[in-house]
Write a protein that holds these residues in place. Sequence first.
Motif, short mmCIF file in Angstrom:
data_model
loop_
_atom_site.label_atom_id
_atom_site.label_comp_id
_atom_site.label_asym_id
_atom_site.label_seq_id
_atom_site.Cartn_x
_atom_site.Cartn_y
_atom_site.Cartn_z
N ALA A 24 42.85 56.33 47.40
CA ALA A 24 42.87 56.57 45.87
C ALA A 24 43.44 57.68 45.30
O ALA A 24 44.01 57.48 44.26
CB ALA A 24 41.31 56.59 45.54
N HIS A 30 43.78 57.96 39.64
CA HIS A 30 42.90 58.68 40.41
C HIS A 30 43.19 60.24 40.64
O HIS A 30 42.27 61.11 40.65
CB HIS A 30 42.41 57.85 41.57
CG HIS A 30 41.99 56.40 41.13
ND1 HIS A 30 41.12 56.27 40.27
CD2 HIS A 30 42.29 55.30 41.72
CE1 HIS A 30 41.00 54.88 40.11
NE2 HIS A 30 41.61 54.27 40.86
N VAL A 85 32.96 50.75 47.16
CA VAL A 85 32.24 51.03 46.26
C VAL A 85 31.89 52.45 45.92
O VAL A 85 31.81 52.93 44.64
CB VAL A 85 31.01 50.13 46.47
CG1 VAL A 85 29.90 50.54 45.43
CG2 VAL A 85 31.19 48.65 46.20
N VAL A 87 33.69 55.02 46.83
CA VAL A 87 34.68 55.77 46.28
C VAL A 87 35.00 55.61 44.76
O VAL A 87 35.14 56.53 44.09
CB VAL A 87 36.06 55.43 46.99
CG1 VAL A 87 37.34 56.11 46.41
CG2 VAL A 87 36.15 55.98 48.37
N ALA A 88 34.88 54.15 44.29
CA ALA A 88 34.85 53.97 43.12
C ALA A 88 34.06 54.79 42.21
O ALA A 88 34.07 55.17 41.28
CB ALA A 88 34.90 52.57 42.64
N LEU A 89 32.68 54.70 42.71
CA LEU A 89 31.52 55.31 42.01
C LEU A 89 31.56 56.74 41.87
O LEU A 89 31.38 57.42 40.85
CB LEU A 89 30.22 54.97 42.56
CG LEU A 89 29.74 53.40 42.44
CD1 LEU A 89 28.34 53.22 42.91
CD2 LEU A 89 30.15 52.75 40.86
N LEU A 91 34.67 58.54 41.89
CA LEU A 91 35.57 58.63 41.00
C LEU A 91 34.99 58.64 39.49
O LEU A 91 35.26 59.26 38.79
CB LEU A 91 36.87 57.78 41.20
CG LEU A 91 37.61 57.91 42.37
CD1 LEU A 91 38.61 56.69 42.56
CD2 LEU A 91 38.37 59.11 41.99
N ALA A 92 34.13 57.67 39.27
CA ALA A 92 33.53 57.48 38.10
C ALA A 92 32.58 58.66 37.70
O ALA A 92 32.62 59.17 36.46
CB ALA A 92 32.93 56.21 37.71
N TRP A 93 31.92 59.05 38.55
CA TRP A 93 30.90 60.07 38.25
C TRP A 93 30.95 61.46 38.84
O TRP A 93 30.25 62.28 38.22
CB TRP A 93 29.23 59.37 38.42
CG TRP A 93 29.04 58.39 37.39
CD1 TRP A 93 28.82 58.60 36.11
CD2 TRP A 93 28.42 57.05 37.69
NE1 TRP A 93 28.69 57.56 35.39
CE2 TRP A 93 28.27 56.50 36.43
CE3 TRP A 93 28.33 56.49 38.97
CZ2 TRP A 93 27.83 55.46 36.17
CZ3 TRP A 93 28.02 55.02 38.42
CH2 TRP A 93 27.74 54.56 37.29
N PHE B 204 39.70 50.69 42.84
CA PHE B 204 38.91 51.89 42.81
C PHE B 204 38.34 52.03 41.24
O PHE B 204 37.62 53.16 40.96
CB PHE B 204 39.42 53.14 43.45
CG PHE B 204 39.84 52.83 44.67
CD1 PHE B 204 38.85 52.64 45.76
CD2 PHE B 204 41.05 53.22 45.01
CE1 PHE B 204 39.30 52.64 46.86
CE2 PHE B 204 41.48 52.89 46.49
CZ PHE B 204 40.74 52.84 47.45
N PHE B 206 36.23 52.20 37.83
CA PHE B 206 35.20 51.58 37.17
C PHE B 206 35.05 52.72 35.99
O PHE B 206 34.99 54.01 36.41
CB PHE B 206 33.97 51.71 38.08
CG PHE B 206 32.92 51.59 37.46
CD1 PHE B 206 32.30 50.57 36.43
CD2 PHE B 206 31.46 52.52 37.89
CE1 PHE B 206 31.40 50.60 35.79
CE2 PHE B 206 30.19 52.44 37.18
CZ PHE B 206 30.13 51.68 36.03
N PRO B 208 32.56 53.73 33.42
CA PRO B 208 31.27 53.61 32.67
C PRO B 208 31.37 54.21 31.50
O PRO B 208 30.71 53.60 30.41
CB PRO B 208 30.60 54.32 33.58
CG PRO B 208 31.19 55.29 34.56
CD PRO B 208 32.28 54.54 34.66
N LEU B 222 35.10 45.05 40.53
CA LEU B 222 34.98 45.99 41.61
C LEU B 222 34.23 45.47 42.73
O LEU B 222 34.39 45.15 43.77
CB LEU B 222 34.52 47.23 41.16
CG LEU B 222 33.91 48.27 42.22
CD1 LEU B 222 35.15 48.83 42.96
CD2 LEU B 222 32.92 49.14 41.63
#
Lengths: 104, 513
Positions: A24, A30, A85, A87-89, A91-93, B204, B206, B208, B222
């Motif tokens: 990422a 990212h 999942v 890593v994606a979460l 990166l988001a938070w 990757f 998302f 929100p 995702l």
Amino acid sequence: MVDAAAIYLMGATLAALLGFAWLALAMEVHWRQVFGRVGPSPGTRSALRLLGGASLLGSLGLCLLADHASMAALVWFMLLALAGVCVALLLAWRSAWLRRLWPG
Amino acid sequence: MFSSFRQTMAWLHTWFGLILGFVLMVAFFFGTLSVFDREIDRWAIPETRFEPQTMPSFDHILLPVLRQVEPDQKEYERQMPWLHDFGQGPMTPRLELPVDEYWAYTTHRDPVLVMGVGFGVPHPRDPAAHNHIHGDVTIDPRSGVLVPDDALKIGSRWFYPMHYSLNWTWKYLGYWIVGLAGFFMLVALVTGVIIHRKLFREFFTFRPGHQILRSTLDLHNLTGVVALPFHFFFAFTGLLIFAGWLYFPVGNTLLKPLHDLEHQREALEIGLPYERSGHPAPLASVDAMMAEAQRRWDARGMPGDVGFLVVRHVGDVNGYVSLYRAGSDRVALVGEGIHFKASTGEVLREDPPRTVVSEIHDFLVGLHLQHFEHWFLRWLYVLGGLLGCTCIATGFVFFVEKRKRKHAEAGGQGSRLVDALAVTTVTGMVIAAIGMLVVNRILPSDLIGKGDWEKGRLGTYPAACPVAQCPGNGGTDQSCLEGTVSGDRGTGGGCSAAELGYHRRPSAQDRAH
């Protein structure tokens, strides 16, 4: 024997997480999310990709050490889903957490 | 009709995904619960909360119980008139049916043991058919004491069949609907990958913080993409499991004569008697046979316990005992069957190594049915199932969010309807499942027909779902799903969808949103 398998699987999980995190970071969008600036440089990008790919392979290797090959393949694919999942979460938070994964 | 291939695929994905998504949601949710079906059984029947047991002594524990088992009254009344040939006299009374088969089955997760007796029909209409009236029991394998069988095993006998048949057994309709949904799930995955413009670039991604349409689609992509192999293989192997006997039952229809002939030829070739001889014979020690089977599995480098045991042609010279290994360290349920002559205990046959085709088949079926012993992988499957649920639910949300304003302005009800159905399916199902488990703990355990009470409730739980209180017409601007899942948008949080102003017209602020 059971303990050895559990340790291999923990290692495999960690390797999958690191692998996807590095992959990422090799992506511009990212990288910017994590470090807040433009990048990575072409050299860094190749290094991150290599590291990420190797880590994912390492994860597969650890899965193979832990279980019969047919089972290991399933575990590995499911670990990729878990790691993707996570890593994606992150990166988001909590993108700042990934800063520690690269001296950039 | 459409200007591009991608648009065609998008149409297919949207509409078939929507219609069959409701079924898929049920399949995914109850499939996820089924990963731990035996453990949910323990919740439902607290008397059985003890350590899983291996197959107990057949000679000392199982056989005495099996000798007491009677043919099931209901099955006798339903099946006997069909199986019996009235040309040869009246039906044999239920309690006089001769024993033909014993079986017992356990897994590494079962504290209790299910087993049963197949009773023969003395004057069958079709002698070549499988003429059995059954009697099944559940026992505590430590003592051989019967566990009441009318206590519903909510996990393995309700949630699990819900997963593949919607518990709608009439004409196998539920199986067909789930099968159709499974097939279109494959279609939805392929079309989804085609219409997803940036599969790798947004792997990757998302966001929100963005508007609801964007973040919903992110989450949909995702959860669909990271678990794509899981989604694909579970839909595919689910179909595969039922293809052979239900969806394409050529062996029982078109090719039946060939199929039956093959069975007889096989029986001759492998030396296992196909029929009873008519000469009585005693049963030798099955425990000794179990020990021998385990010794042989050990010698092959696949040590294991007996998982499934069948005694065929009980009490006849032709009788034989088949022992199969319990699933454990392999994905495929590798039975490695060993067959013994029932009267002497000599080995008649060991199943040969499997062919490549059957190995692949067993692997694919095995990865779905999960007989193996691997708790970590089980939890990962739960994760995969929940990702699938999220993918479907966000698909509904996206469908509604994308259209609701347009529909509301045009006075249409389309997105309202989808919204309501989505809430009843998604939220209602969760409430129903939890409700069932709660009712199970509230009802006294000695209530007669307790299982039927619990089942009866399942259909009524979703009525408690907020959508039931959302009548009326007129445009809606706030979706039920948001109302229940994230009830904090615009109304100060935590209130039910019913309170969210269902009769409200879209406000200027909402339109500007």
